[in-house]
Design a protein around this motif. Structure first.
Motif, PDB file in Angstrom:
ATOM      1  N   TYR A 117       0.701   5.338   1.409  1.00  0.00           N
ATOM      2  CA  TYR A 117       0.015   6.395   2.151  1.00  0.00           C
ATOM      3  C   TYR A 117       0.533   7.736   1.639  1.00  0.00           C
ATOM      4  O   TYR A 117       1.726   7.983   1.609  1.00  0.00           O
ATOM      5  CB  TYR A 117       0.281   6.271   3.652  1.00  0.00           C
TER       6      TYR A 117
ATOM      7  N   LYS B 266      -6.112  -3.134   2.579  1.00  0.00           N
ATOM      8  CA  LYS B 266      -6.403  -1.702   2.666  1.00  0.00           C
ATOM      9  C   LYS B 266      -7.521  -1.450   3.672  1.00  0.00           C
ATOM     10  O   LYS B 266      -7.420  -0.571   4.528  1.00  0.00           O
ATOM     11  CB  LYS B 266      -6.792  -1.175   1.289  1.00  0.00           C
TER      12      LYS B 266
ATOM     13  N   ILE C 193      -5.031   6.348   1.220  1.00  0.00           N
ATOM     14  CA  ILE C 193      -4.383   5.045   1.161  1.00  0.00           C
ATOM     15  C   ILE C 193      -4.688   4.436  -0.206  1.00  0.00           C
ATOM     16  O   ILE C 193      -5.838   4.406  -0.634  1.00  0.00           O
ATOM     17  CB  ILE C 193      -4.910   4.092   2.265  1.00  0.00           C
ATOM     18  N   TYR C 194      -3.642   3.959  -0.878  1.00  0.00           N
ATOM     19  CA  TYR C 194      -3.798   3.418  -2.231  1.00  0.00           C
ATOM     20  C   TYR C 194      -3.126   2.059  -2.340  1.00  0.00           C
ATOM     21  O   TYR C 194      -2.066   1.841  -1.759  1.00  0.00           O
ATOM     22  CB  TYR C 194      -3.129   4.347  -3.256  1.00  0.00           C
ATOM     23  N   THR C 195      -3.747   1.176  -3.088  1.00  0.00           N
ATOM     24  CA  THR C 195      -3.052  -0.040  -3.489  1.00  0.00           C
ATOM     25  C   THR C 195      -2.108   0.363  -4.624  1.00  0.00           C
ATOM     26  O   THR C 195      -2.227   1.454  -5.188  1.00  0.00           O
ATOM     27  CB  THR C 195      -4.029  -1.112  -4.004  1.00  0.00           C
TER      28      THR C 195
ATOM     29  N   GLU D  62      -8.943   7.008   4.649  1.00  0.00           N
ATOM     30  CA  GLU D  62      -9.250   6.085   3.555  1.00  0.00           C
ATOM     31  C   GLU D  62      -9.062   6.725   2.180  1.00  0.00           C
ATOM     32  O   GLU D  62      -8.839   6.020   1.201  1.00  0.00           O
ATOM     33  CB  GLU D  62     -10.652   5.509   3.689  1.00  0.00           C
TER      34      GLU D  62
ATOM     35  N   LEU E  99       0.835  -1.193   0.000  1.00  0.00           N
ATOM     36  CA  LEU E  99       0.000   0.000   0.000  1.00  0.00           C
ATOM     37  C   LEU E  99       0.876   1.252   0.000  1.00  0.00           C
ATOM     38  O   LEU E  99       2.068   1.183   0.303  1.00  0.00           O
ATOM     39  CB  LEU E  99      -0.898   0.016   1.237  1.00  0.00           C
TER      40      LEU E  99
END
Length: 86
Positions: free
Chosen positions: A6, A28, A69-71, A66, A4
């Protein structure tokens, strides 16, 4: 474990920046849930801030975690969705 990213935008006038922090977590959704559970209203009432990845965060930043936060798939898909000029 999922990789992930941030993204934390910090500061204001006249000094600001963006911290890009890669990390691994179960998922996530689990990360978001665990952060919101750990940094609840009682925590902010007692400490006034939260510390995550060495950054001091306000309640508003944590409540909106939320959206930061990224995949890896989401992260690398961001720029393909925005037009840009060279």
């Amino acid at each position: 474990m999922v990789k992930l990213i941030y993204r934390y935008d910090w500061g204001g006038e006249p000094c600001s920046g963006t911290a890009i922090i890669p990390f691994q977590y179960k998922s996530k959704d689990d990360f978001v849930y665990d952060v919101l559970k750990r940094f609840d209203k009682k925590h902010f009432k007692k400490h006034g801030h939260a510390e995550l990845f060495g950054e001091w965060l306000t309640k508003e930043v944590v409540d909106d975690i939320e959206n930061n936060i990224y995949t890896l798939e989401e992260w690398f898909g961001i720029d393909t969705q925005r037009p840009f000029a060279l």
